[in-house]
Scaffold this motif. Structure first.
Motif, PDB file in Angstrom:
ATOM      1  N   THR A 109       4.027   1.559  -0.943  1.00  0.00           N
ATOM      2  CA  THR A 109       4.780   1.691  -2.192  1.00  0.00           C
ATOM      3  C   THR A 109       3.861   2.221  -3.294  1.00  0.00           C
ATOM      4  O   THR A 109       4.257   3.077  -4.096  1.00  0.00           O
ATOM      5  CB  THR A 109       5.364   0.317  -2.602  1.00  0.00           C
ATOM      6  OG1 THR A 109       6.111  -0.203  -1.505  1.00  0.00           O
ATOM      7  CG2 THR A 109       6.267   0.444  -3.812  1.00  0.00           C
ATOM      8  N   TYR A 110       2.624   1.737  -3.289  1.00  0.00           N
ATOM      9  CA  TYR A 110       1.659   2.179  -4.303  1.00  0.00           C
ATOM     10  C   TYR A 110       1.378   3.680  -4.174  1.00  0.00           C
ATOM     11  O   TYR A 110       1.464   4.422  -5.155  1.00  0.00           O
ATOM     12  CB  TYR A 110       0.357   1.380  -4.153  1.00  0.00           C
ATOM     13  CG  TYR A 110      -0.715   1.757  -5.147  1.00  0.00           C
ATOM     14  CD1 TYR A 110      -0.705   1.210  -6.436  1.00  0.00           C
ATOM     15  CD2 TYR A 110      -1.733   2.644  -4.816  1.00  0.00           C
ATOM     16  CE1 TYR A 110      -1.679   1.552  -7.365  1.00  0.00           C
ATOM     17  CE2 TYR A 110      -2.711   2.989  -5.734  1.00  0.00           C
ATOM     18  CZ  TYR A 110      -2.684   2.442  -7.011  1.00  0.00           C
ATOM     19  OH  TYR A 110      -3.648   2.785  -7.927  1.00  0.00           O
ATOM     20  N   VAL A 111       1.070   4.140  -2.952  1.00  0.00           N
ATOM     21  CA  VAL A 111       0.689   5.555  -2.813  1.00  0.00           C
ATOM     22  C   VAL A 111       1.871   6.503  -3.037  1.00  0.00           C
ATOM     23  O   VAL A 111       1.680   7.680  -3.305  1.00  0.00           O
ATOM     24  CB  VAL A 111       0.023   5.877  -1.445  1.00  0.00           C
ATOM     25  CG1 VAL A 111      -1.262   5.095  -1.281  1.00  0.00           C
ATOM     26  CG2 VAL A 111       0.959   5.645  -0.274  1.00  0.00           C
TER      27      VAL A 111
ATOM     28  N   LEU B  82       0.838  -1.199   0.000  1.00  0.00           N
ATOM     29  CA  LEU B  82       0.000   0.000   0.000  1.00  0.00           C
ATOM     30  C   LEU B  82       0.879   1.258   0.000  1.00  0.00           C
ATOM     31  O   LEU B  82       0.649   2.197  -0.769  1.00  0.00           O
ATOM     32  CB  LEU B  82      -0.911  -0.028   1.239  1.00  0.00           C
ATOM     33  CG  LEU B  82      -1.917   1.100   1.418  1.00  0.00           C
ATOM     34  CD1 LEU B  82      -2.855   1.188   0.220  1.00  0.00           C
ATOM     35  CD2 LEU B  82      -2.722   0.870   2.705  1.00  0.00           C
TER      36      LEU B  82
END
Lengths: 489, 111
Positions: free
Chosen positions: A362-364, A360
């Motif tokens: 790393t994604y944001v 999460l």
């Protein structure tokens, strides 16, 4: 009964007991009672006994020790101590032995306390039930089928079951206050920067704080007093004059203004939780406090904001666990290289919840999403802090529940988001850097068993003195903190 | 990947390929099943996170740290540091007094 901290240190100092005897008392209780609870990852008996012997020698040499003399204090398994294991509840650090002491360990030892053992926690402190510990869950002493809360569930359960008089935990989004609430003990999340994080295995460095668990406000305040203060090893500690949290603790605050945010009496709360808050309001009114109705509309976006900032910081922070310098390493197969070493070591070393949060985060933070998520969350963070600043112009402390419901059954929450929402009332204190406390507020009976409820008070940054005095007023008027598992069934 | 207008857009559409890419960035080896279940969980959490879109943040400065503080420098005085032996004791693989790692440079490549 193991007694209050002052009782213990008095008998250690007057020679009717000793630090070694007090430690042995805890170790015996753990050996006898901790099996079904599982609050300790290890007791660290040898290192602890050396520390206790050193305290007894200092007393014999005439050193004037304070109210923590000879008091055994259990340590959450994400706070390092020299030569001892710190696993963070993770396979990643199963064999890790720290080369140094955390500042809180050093400070406790200086104060004459005996830090000992490591209490179980959710892996890398990510969880709300201490179910996500790679070495087994912790059970709530009030009902062994239920969680003790998390992530500092072992520290909370150990104090509730009277295995030790006090313990340390860490709170990134509620990880001290929420288990304190679910286990019926006192837990303090100090102001950000009040306590050094040096030697706390970092999760969300702008959110993490170490704090105490104990069975009374005074005991918790005594531990906080010992661990607070500026530290050269942590540049985020606050350079503020040392303050005594304990001398005026028992003096009621005249004209105390208590803010009651309408958002804290949510219809989704357990009925018993809302009833507990109403009763607490009446208790304070009876003590002469003024109740101020306030609103904190951003309460509702706290979890959303937190689950951008916390995982973003964690994903960058936990990059250090790469299988190279310490921690678990999975060697790459023939034809593979460094990338595979990293990815396999981390894929095998981290459990599902830690991986989820790293993903999460790393994604944001990834290209194209940074502004939509991370930057926006930091903007909301400023608004949340501003909202607290505004209401604290009209009241001294905020009152509400620590959690929306009492302890849930182990294994009953499988949806990660539902688990996150347990922290609805606690995350914003971390986002804004203010201090908070959970104190026992009576029990509700569920399936024939009493389960504790926690009352949360929050105060502005560096407002611990007011926070603790206000908490003590309630404690003195109700004595809910005297209820123990099994004693009122 | 297009730049979303708001946090809400990509939540529902997060693809398995995106999840695989993120896992690579994060250096996390995961099986296809793990990636697929991660996709569903991320989508659900991102949908909840999208509730911050409703907050008016126009002109609000981001706040990275709750307490206003600036960098602090310590005195430039030598102090005792950790024992090298203690620190190396945690390394998973050693060669003499060095931490061993897989070959990083391609031996066939030119200087």
């Amino acid at each position: 009964m193991t007694g209050s901290l002052r009782t213990i240190s008095d008998r250690v100092r007057d020679g009717s007991s000793s630090a070694v005897a007090e430690l042995d008392r805890c170790l015996e209780r753990i050996a006898r009672d901790d099996g079904p609870i599982g609050s300790f990852q290890c007791t660290g008996a040898d290192a602890a006994r050396e520390r206790a012997e050193a305290v007894d020698r200092r007393i014999a040499a005439g050193e004037d020790m304070g109210p923590l003399a000879g008091v055994p204090i259990a340590i959450k398994d994400n706070i390092v101590s020299r030569g001892e294991p710190t696993t963070c509840g993770s396979r990643m650090l199963e064999d890790f032995h720290s080369p140094y002491d955390a500042t809180v360990i050093t400070k406790l030892i200086e104060a004459g306390a005996v830090p000992f053992g490591k209490t179980r926690c959710d892996e890398f402190a990510m969880g709300s039930g201490t179910e996500y510990c790679a070495f087994g869950p912790v059970h709530n002493p009030w009902d062994l089928d239920r969680v003790p809360g998390g992530s500092s569930g072992g520290s909370a359960a150990a104090v509730a079951a009277e295995l030790c008089p006090a313990s340390l935990g860490s709170d990134t989004g509620g990880s001290i206050r929420q288990p304190a609430s679910l286990c019926g003990v006192v837990g303090i999340k100090p102001t950000y920067g009040r306590v050094s994080r040096y030697g706390l295995v970092s999760f969300g460095p702008s959110l993490d704080q170490i704090g105490p668990f104990a069975r009374s406000v005074e005991d918790a305040a005594l531990v906080l007093q010992a661990i607070a203060g500026e530290d050269i090893h942590d540049s985020t500690t606050i350079d503020s004059p040392a303050e005594d949290f304990t001398t005026s603790l028992h003096e009621p605050i005249e004209g105390l203004r208590i803010g009651l945010p309408s958002e804290y009496l949510d219809a989704h709360n357990d009925d018993a939780v809302n009833a507990m808050v109403h009763a607490a309001v009446e208790t304070y009114r009876g003590l002469g406090a003024e109740i101020v109705d306030v609103t904190l509309p951003l309460t509702d976006v706290g979890i959303a904001t937190y689950y951008v900032i916390g995982p973003a910081e964690a994903s960058s922070n936990l990059a250090r666990f790469d299988g190279i310098r310490y921690g678990r390493r999975v060697e790459p197969a023939a034809g593979e290289g460094l990338f595979e070493l990293y990815a396999r070591s981390r894929g095998e070393g981290f459990g599902p919840e830690v991986r989820r949060r790293i993903m999460l985060g790393t994604y944001v933070l990834s290209a194209g999403y940074y502004d939509a998520y991370y930057k926006r969350a930091l903007q909301v963070r400023r608004l949340i802090r501003r909202e607290f600043e505004d209401v604290f112009r009209r009241c001294d402390v905020l009152l509400g529940p620590t959690t929306p419901a009492p302890a849930f059954r182990i294994g009953s929450i499988s949806d990660p988001l539902a688990m996150y929402l347990c922290d609805r009332y606690t995350v914003n204190a971390n986002i804004a850097g203010i201090c908070g406390i959970s104190i026992p507020a009576g029990c509700t009976e569920v399936d024939g068993k009493p389960l504790p409820l926690g009352l949360q008070l929050q105060a502005p940054a560096l407002g611990e003195s007011t926070l603790l005095r206000a908490a003590r007023m309630y404690e003195a008027a109700t004595n809910h903190h005297e209820a123990r598992p099994g004693s009122n069934a | 990947m297009s730049t979303p207008e708001s946090a809400g857009d990509p939540a529902a559409q997060i693809s398995l390929e995106q999840v695989r890419h993120v896992a690579e960035l994060a250096r996390l080896a995961m099986s296809d099943e793990e990636l697929e279940s991660c996709r569903g969980e991320l989508a659900s959490i991102l949908r909840h996170i999208a509730t911050i879109d409703a907050v008016d943040v126009d002109g609000v400065e981001p706040l990275a740290h709750a307490i206003d503080m600036s960098n602090r420098l310590s005195d430039d005085e030598p102090a005792e540091s950790l024992s090298i032996d203690d620190v190396l004791a945690n390394a998973p693989a050693l060669e003499d007094r060095f931490i061993a790692v897989p070959k990083v440079l391609d031996p066939g490549a030119d200087e």
